[in-house]
Design an enzyme around this catalytic site. Structure first.
Site, PDB file in Angstrom:
ATOM      1  N   LYS A 231      -5.841   8.187  15.475  1.00  0.00           N
ATOM      2  CA  LYS A 231      -5.721   6.771  15.149  1.00  0.00           C
ATOM      3  C   LYS A 231      -5.307   5.958  16.368  1.00  0.00           C
ATOM      4  CE  LYS A 231      -4.498   6.600  10.254  1.00  0.00           C
ATOM      5  NZ  LYS A 231      -3.282   6.234   9.485  1.00  0.00           N
TER       6      LYS A 231
ATOM      7  N   ARG B 131      -4.200  10.174  53.043  1.00  0.00           N
ATOM      8  CA  ARG B 131      -4.135   8.732  52.792  1.00  0.00           C
ATOM      9  C   ARG B 131      -3.927   7.978  54.100  1.00  0.00           C
ATOM     10  NH1 ARG B 131       0.050   6.938  50.219  1.00  0.00           N
ATOM     11  NH2 ARG B 131      -0.978   5.143  49.273  1.00  0.00           N
TER      12      ARG B 131
ATOM     13  N   SER C 196       8.686   7.042  10.513  1.00  0.00           N
ATOM     14  CA  SER C 196       7.876   8.268  10.510  1.00  0.00           C
ATOM     15  C   SER C 196       8.160   9.108   9.280  1.00  0.00           C
ATOM     16  CB  SER C 196       8.150   9.104  11.754  1.00  0.00           C
ATOM     17  OG  SER C 196       7.397  10.314  11.675  1.00  0.00           O
ATOM     18  N   GLY C 197       7.155   9.834   8.879  1.00  0.00           N
ATOM     19  CA  GLY C 197       7.319  10.751   7.757  1.00  0.00           C
ATOM     20  C   GLY C 197       6.217  10.602   6.729  1.00  0.00           C
ATOM     21  N   GLY C 198       5.277   9.680   7.007  1.00  0.00           N
ATOM     22  CA  GLY C 198       4.157   9.476   6.088  1.00  0.00           C
ATOM     23  C   GLY C 198       4.633   8.932   4.758  1.00  0.00           C
TER      24      GLY C 198
ATOM     25  N   ALA D 121       0.878  -1.183   0.000  1.00  0.00           N
ATOM     26  CA  ALA D 121       0.000   0.000   0.000  1.00  0.00           C
ATOM     27  C   ALA D 121       0.913   1.229   0.000  1.00  0.00           C
ATOM     28  CB  ALA D 121      -0.924  -0.041   1.210  1.00  0.00           C
TER      29      ALA D 121
ATOM     30  N   GLU E  32       4.196  14.459  18.879  1.00  0.00           N
ATOM     31  CA  GLU E  32       3.541  15.082  17.707  1.00  0.00           C
ATOM     32  C   GLU E  32       2.140  15.598  18.093  1.00  0.00           C
ATOM     33  OE1 GLU E  32       3.699  12.468  14.201  1.00  0.00           O
ATOM     34  OE2 GLU E  32       1.580  12.892  13.895  1.00  0.00           O
TER      35      GLU E  32
ATOM     36  N   HIS F 240       7.331   9.405  19.935  1.00  0.00           N
ATOM     37  CA  HIS F 240       7.422  10.402  18.862  1.00  0.00           C
ATOM     38  C   HIS F 240       6.012  10.865  18.471  1.00  0.00           C
ATOM     39  CE1 HIS F 240       6.845  11.282  14.587  1.00  0.00           C
ATOM     40  NE2 HIS F 240       8.026  11.855  14.592  1.00  0.00           N
TER      41      HIS F 240
ATOM     42  N   ALA G 173      -1.322  -2.693  10.926  1.00  0.00           N
ATOM     43  CA  ALA G 173      -0.826  -3.160  12.220  1.00  0.00           C
ATOM     44  C   ALA G 173      -1.863  -4.040  12.917  1.00  0.00           C
ATOM     45  CB  ALA G 173      -0.479  -1.955  13.098  1.00  0.00           C
TER      46      ALA G 173
ATOM     47  N   LYS H  81       9.003   5.219  18.621  1.00  0.00           N
ATOM     48  CA  LYS H  81       8.093   5.750  17.593  1.00  0.00           C
ATOM     49  C   LYS H  81       6.767   6.177  18.225  1.00  0.00           C
ATOM     50  CE  LYS H  81       6.115   6.812  13.682  1.00  0.00           C
ATOM     51  NZ  LYS H  81       4.916   6.175  13.319  1.00  0.00           N
TER      52      LYS H  81
ATOM     53  N   ARG I 285      -0.410  -9.226  -0.603  1.00  0.00           N
ATOM     54  CA  ARG I 285      -1.438 -10.267  -0.529  1.00  0.00           C
ATOM     55  C   ARG I 285      -2.234 -10.342  -1.833  1.00  0.00           C
ATOM     56  NH1 ARG I 285      -6.182  -9.522   3.815  1.00  0.00           N
ATOM     57  NH2 ARG I 285      -6.307  -7.584   2.612  1.00  0.00           N
TER      58      ARG I 285
HETATM   59  P1  NDP Z   1      -2.519   0.059   5.393  1.00  0.00           P
HETATM   60  O1  NDP Z   1      -2.316   0.223   6.839  1.00  0.00           O
HETATM   61  O2  NDP Z   1      -3.689   0.706   4.753  1.00  0.00           O
HETATM   62  O3  NDP Z   1      -2.519  -1.501   5.055  1.00  0.00           O
HETATM   63  C1  NDP Z   1      -2.768  -1.973   3.739  1.00  0.00           C
HETATM   64  C2  NDP Z   1      -1.817  -3.094   3.428  1.00  0.00           C
HETATM   65  O4  NDP Z   1      -1.974  -4.164   4.374  1.00  0.00           O
HETATM   66  C3  NDP Z   1      -2.107  -3.691   2.070  1.00  0.00           C
HETATM   67  O5  NDP Z   1      -0.894  -4.056   1.466  1.00  0.00           O
HETATM   68  C4  NDP Z   1      -2.942  -4.922   2.429  1.00  0.00           C
HETATM   69  O6  NDP Z   1      -2.920  -5.939   1.450  1.00  0.00           O
HETATM   70  C5  NDP Z   1      -2.220  -5.375   3.663  1.00  0.00           C
HETATM   71  N1  NDP Z   1      -3.003  -6.278   4.490  1.00  0.00           N
HETATM   72  C6  NDP Z   1      -4.087  -5.975   5.234  1.00  0.00           C
HETATM   73  N2  NDP Z   1      -4.514  -7.068   5.869  1.00  0.00           N
HETATM   74  C7  NDP Z   1      -3.706  -8.094   5.535  1.00  0.00           C
HETATM   75  C8  NDP Z   1      -3.634  -9.468   5.879  1.00  0.00           C
HETATM   76  N3  NDP Z   1      -4.493 -10.007   6.733  1.00  0.00           N
HETATM   77  N4  NDP Z   1      -2.659 -10.219   5.328  1.00  0.00           N
HETATM   78  C9  NDP Z   1      -1.785  -9.664   4.477  1.00  0.00           C
HETATM   79  N5  NDP Z   1      -1.779  -8.386   4.116  1.00  0.00           N
HETATM   80  C10 NDP Z   1      -2.740  -7.602   4.640  1.00  0.00           C
HETATM   81  O7  NDP Z   1      -1.199   0.521   4.597  1.00  0.00           O
HETATM   82  P2  NDP Z   1      -0.244   1.776   4.789  1.00  0.00           P
HETATM   83  O8  NDP Z   1       0.713   1.682   3.672  1.00  0.00           O
HETATM   84  O9  NDP Z   1      -0.991   3.040   5.011  1.00  0.00           O
HETATM   85  O10 NDP Z   1       0.515   1.499   6.171  1.00  0.00           O
HETATM   86  C11 NDP Z   1       1.282   0.338   6.381  1.00  0.00           C
HETATM   87  C12 NDP Z   1       1.790   0.327   7.794  1.00  0.00           C
HETATM   88  O11 NDP Z   1       2.605   1.479   7.992  1.00  0.00           O
HETATM   89  C13 NDP Z   1       0.693   0.407   8.847  1.00  0.00           C
HETATM   90  O12 NDP Z   1       1.069  -0.362   9.954  1.00  0.00           O
HETATM   91  C14 NDP Z   1       0.664   1.862   9.217  1.00  0.00           C
HETATM   92  O13 NDP Z   1       0.178   2.064  10.519  1.00  0.00           O
HETATM   93  C15 NDP Z   1       2.125   2.217   9.097  1.00  0.00           C
HETATM   94  N6  NDP Z   1       2.420   3.612   8.854  1.00  0.00           N
HETATM   95  C16 NDP Z   1       1.663   4.358   8.016  1.00  0.00           C
HETATM   96  C17 NDP Z   1       1.940   5.688   7.788  1.00  0.00           C
HETATM   97  C18 NDP Z   1       1.123   6.470   6.850  1.00  0.00           C
HETATM   98  O14 NDP Z   1       1.367   7.678   6.726  1.00  0.00           O
HETATM   99  N7  NDP Z   1       0.167   5.882   6.144  1.00  0.00           N
HETATM  100  C19 NDP Z   1       3.075   6.342   8.453  1.00  0.00           C
HETATM  101  C20 NDP Z   1       3.865   5.472   9.245  1.00  0.00           C
HETATM  102  C21 NDP Z   1       3.521   4.174   9.447  1.00  0.00           C
HETATM  103  P3  NDP Z   1      -4.029  -5.936   0.274  1.00  0.00           P
HETATM  104  O15 NDP Z   1      -3.523  -4.997  -0.755  1.00  0.00           O
HETATM  105  O16 NDP Z   1      -4.043  -7.340  -0.192  1.00  0.00           O
HETATM  106  O17 NDP Z   1      -5.325  -5.505   0.870  1.00  0.00           O
END
Ligand code: NDP
Length: 477
Positions: free
Chosen positions: A260, A445, A128-130, A11, A189, A185, A76, A182, A33
């Site tokens: 979140k 107390r 961190s950093g999105g 993602a 924030e 952090h 997560a 983290k 996946r």
């Molecule tokens: P998401 O948290 O939206 O997760 C989506 C991804 O997880 C997809 O690749 C999806 O696969 C996979 N997934 C979900 N469920 C399962 C499962 N049961 N088995 C296997 N794969 C699964 O993606 P993000 O990219 O936004 O974030 C990824 C991680 O990074 C998260 O833990 C998030 O908290 C962390 N994070 C995010 C930040 C942000 O700015 N977005 C910043 C810092 C950390 P599929 O494509 O098959 O659905």
């Protein structure tokens, strides 16, 4: 050709991390996946470097050089466990599994212990950093074993943000240390954003400034000690005009802040550790309050003070708010670093506080000029009792205190909520007090629960027979 590292979970975050790795010359194995994401990455960005796409976990693991290095970048919680369960039977002793998601550090501790039984190195890495940071250089906070960092560190350091030649990535400590740091952090924030919001509100209510004018103030603040990513983007957000209504966008955004949950985790952990992180807690609660629409509507007619603030010197007021913001920010960071130290002691991580300030200087959301000051403070004295007593910080807060008190007192009088500024000031005053009413708390107390107390003039533990005119009784200690 084998891949140096693999990313599963493509993602926004995983996709951008994989691209970042490839752009730095690493061959990257790809897996998701649902294969559509893998295919899309190769179709859109395949020319940015060497990718080895895989359609199954088996194929993915087989494409990696040994010791294998895999970064998991999925949602997560349960999904992370599901992916780990799938990976473990395919891996061999000495391989490294990195969880780059926002895991709760206690989950990371559990996973690390579990994987250690399989002789696999599990690294919980806070990132961190999105999505922008993931692509162009995030701040990376990896935990786990020293052995794992030896194999992984150079790769992560190559893709991390870099400030003055120093990568924003270092080995934080064993097991959950990286995700813990983290988490804090993110808590900081929250506090930072709350304080910025209060400063904005003060300028708006106290001076009747427009969002565009306040944007200008923040832009100016961003040239000094307050220089930071969050102050910079505050100017951007406040300066933004809504295309539909022609109004400042901030005026058409619903004033209910969402979350979140990482701020809540930070406060929950702080409660467990007994560390007062009032700045972070106030920020989490302020978001909660903002979201309680029904209560807010019901309470709207409650009486408040009458009359305006009556500020006469505009520049002096802006300067006061700036000082109050900086002092409150110092308190929030001091508390956050206290929490890292307490976590490090409780879990035996040996986290180097100055290094945390160093790796937060770039890439992450709280990147700021003044983190250099924090690093210097811990370089000078690693066991500093609190950042507030460091020479630099004690002098800036000391200089700010009159302005800080004027702002908090004025806000109270005018009826403007400033939970961040006010609680930071109370914390400061609490810390420097020579005598606290905790003595009375102990007395109470002991009165109702015979909980005993200690005395300033004698060793031992005491209990007063309150009904009998309070003659102290010395118990065997
Ligand atoms: P998401 O948290 O939206 O997760 C989506 C991804 O997880 C997809 O690749 C999806 O696969 C996979 N997934 C979900 N469920 C399962 C499962 N049961 N088995 C296997 N794969 C699964 O993606 P993000 O990219 O936004 O974030 C990824 C991680 O990074 C998260 O833990 C998030 O908290 C962390 N994070 C995010 C930040 C942000 O700015 N977005 C910043 C810092 C950390 P599929 O494509 O098959 O659905």
């Amino acid at each position: 050709e084998k891949a140096q590292i693999g990313v599963t979970g493509l993602a926004v975050m995983g996709r951008n991390l994989a691209r970042n790795l490839a752009r730095h010359g690493h061959t990257v194995a790809l897996h998701n996946r649902s294969q559509a994401r893998t295919d899309a990455l190769v179709a859109d960005h395949g020319d940015e470097g060497d990718f080895i796409p895989a359609s199954s976990m088996q194929e993915f693991v087989a494409s990696l050089e040994k010791p294998r290095r895999v970064i998991i970048m999925v949602k997560a919680g349960g999904p992370t466990d599901a992916v780990i369960d799938e990976l473990v039977p395919l891996m061999e002793p000495g391989d490294v599994i990195v969880d780059g998601g926002n895991a709760l550090f206690t989950d990371t501790r559990r996973r690390e212990a579990e994987l250690r039984k399989h002789e696999l190195n599990f690294v919980g890495a806070g990132i961190s950093g999105g999505e922008e940071g993931a692509l162009n250089g995030p701040s990376i906070m990896p935990g786990g074993s020293v052995e794992a960092y030896e194999s992984l560190g150079p790769l992560l350091e190559s893709i991390a943000a870099n400030v003055d030649g120093t990568p924003c990535c270092t080995h934080v400590g064993p097991d959950g240390a990286g995700h813990f740091v983290k988490m804090v952090h993110n808590g900081i924030e929250y506090a930072d954003m709350q304080l910025i919001g209060e400063a904005y509100d003060l300028l708006r209510s106290g001076l009747g400034m427009t969002p565009a004018e306040i944007a200008g103030v923040f832009r100016q603040w961003n040239t000094g000690d307050l220089e930071s990513y969050l102050v910079e983007i505050t100017a951007e957000v406040l300066g933004h005009v809504d295309a539909d209504s022609g109004k400042p966008l901030v005026d058409v955004i619903t004033d209910a802040a969402e979350q979140k949950g990482t701020g809540r985790w930070t406060v929950q952990s702080a409660l467990d550790l007994g560390v007062p992180v009032t700045g972070i807690a106030e920020a989490v609660f302020a978001r909660a309050l903002s979201g309680h629409a029904e209560q807010r509507v019901a309470a709207r007619e409650l009486p408040g003070p009458s009359g305006g603030w009556g500020v006469t010197d505009r520049d002096a007021f802006i300067s006061d708010v700036r000082e109050a913001l900086y002092a409150s920010k110092v308190v929030a960071y001091a508390q956050g670093f206290d929490q890292i130290r307490a976590g490090s002691q409780a879990y035996e991580w040996d986290v180097h506080l100055g290094e945390m300030a160093t790796i937060w200087r770039g890439g992450c959301i709280i990147r700021a000029r003044f983190l250099n000051r924090i690093r210097e403070a811990y370089d000078k004295q690693a066991d500093l009792p609190t950042l507030l007593v460091d020479d630099y910080f004690s002098s800036v807060v000391g200089q700010a205190q009159s302005a800080w008190r004027r702002v908090v007192a004025g806000a109270a009088q005018y009826g403007l909520p400033v939970p961040g500024f006010a609680s930071a000031l109370s914390y400061y005053d609490g810390l420097r007090a020579s005598r606290l009413p905790a003595a009375l708390t102990q007395g109470l107390r002991d009165f109702f629960g015979a909980h005993t107390y200690r005395r300033i003039d004698k060793d031992g533990t005491f209990h007063t027979l309150w009904a009998e005119e309070g003659r102290p009784e010395i118990s065997a200690d």
